[in-house]
Scaffold this active site. Structure first.
Site, PDB file in Angstrom:
ATOM      1  CB  THR A  42      -0.929   0.055   1.347  1.00  0.00           C
ATOM      2  OG1 THR A  42      -0.216  -0.066   2.539  1.00  0.00           O
ATOM      3  CG2 THR A  42      -1.962  -1.182   1.122  1.00  0.00           C
ATOM      4  CB  VAL A  44       0.432   5.829   3.263  1.00  0.00           C
ATOM      5  CG1 VAL A  44       0.925   6.449   4.633  1.00  0.00           C
ATOM      6  CG2 VAL A  44      -0.536   6.695   2.597  1.00  0.00           C
ATOM      7  CB  CYS A  45       2.468   0.848   4.151  1.00  0.00           C
ATOM      8  SG  CYS A  45       0.929   1.105   5.054  1.00  0.00           S
ATOM      9  CB  THR A  46       5.359   1.476   0.078  1.00  0.00           C
ATOM     10  OG1 THR A  46       4.611   0.501  -0.237  1.00  0.00           O
ATOM     11  CG2 THR A  46       6.557   1.578  -0.679  1.00  0.00           C
ATOM     12  CG  MET A  49       7.406  -0.370   5.712  1.00  0.00           C
ATOM     13  SD  MET A  49       8.245  -1.128   7.164  1.00  0.00           S
ATOM     14  CE  MET A  49       6.804  -1.546   8.277  1.00  0.00           C
TER      15      MET A  49
END
EC number: 1.11.1.26
Length: 208
Positions: A42, A44-46, A49
């Protein structure tokens, strides 16, 4: 019941992208930045991280171990890490928890039914070497975290612990700190021989 500042961070043993870990043993004498994300692959998560990975040296300089979490599997995490590295120009090396049965997410109150029944919101826990929770922050799924603030908070906590001081609004490393009101002027003369600027009897600024 929700976890609060000053509580002992719950221990757990769980699979991660770096093998099974027992949290308290794994953390050892380090600080921990434990953070959850809703799902692999997804957008935003990428970026989050990737940013955590890019800041590896900054976390290491502060004796902090990053530890990610979502309710996806280890296999999904490992596939996703390739995407993170490719799109964010990094080499992600910290572990990501595979909380597929939601055990850790439930223990840390990371699942908010108003957002999702199964995916974790963007929770942040800063945990000290004594395994005490020192800070919590929760972001909605659509809003990425501010990593400058996360590093600033770690700096503030560690400075406060070292010098027994408080930090004012918008404090950054190198700026003046506050002598707590609980410290008398007599004690402060010994503790802070460099002196201080007294704005009010309860508001004393000094450098450390």
């Amino acid at each position: 019941m929700s976890l609060r500042i000053g509580d002992t961070a719950p221990d757990f043993t769980i699979p991660t992208t770096k093998g099974d870990i027992s949290f308290h043993d794994w953390a050892g004498d380090k600080w921990v930045f434990l953070f959850s994300h809703p799902a692999d692959f997804t957008p935003v998560c990428t970026t989050e991280m990737g940013r955590t990975s890019q800041l590896a040296d900054e976390f290491a300089a502060r004796n902090v171990l990053p530890l990610g979490l979502s309710t996806d599997s280890v296999e999904e995490h490992l596939k996703w890490i390739d995407d993170v590295n490719d799109t964010q120009n990094t080499d992600l090396s910290f572990p990501i928890i595979a909380d597929i049965d939601h055990a850790v997410a439930q223990a840390y109150d990371m699942i908010h039914p108003g957002e999702s029944e199964t995916a974790a919101v963007r929770s942040v826990f800063i945990i000290d070497p004594n395994k005490k929770i020192r800070l919590t922050m929760t972001y909605p799924m659509s809003v990425g975290r501010n990593f400058d603030e996360i590093l600033r908070v770690v700096d503030a906590l560690q400075t406060g612990d070292k010098y027994k001081v408080a930090t004012p609004a918008d404090w950054v490393m190198g700026a003046k700190v506050i002598i707590p009101p609980s410290v008398t002027n007599q004690a402060a003369r010994t503790q802070f021989p460099q002196g201080w600027d007294e704005v009010r009897p309860y508001l004393r600024f000094t450098k450390v």
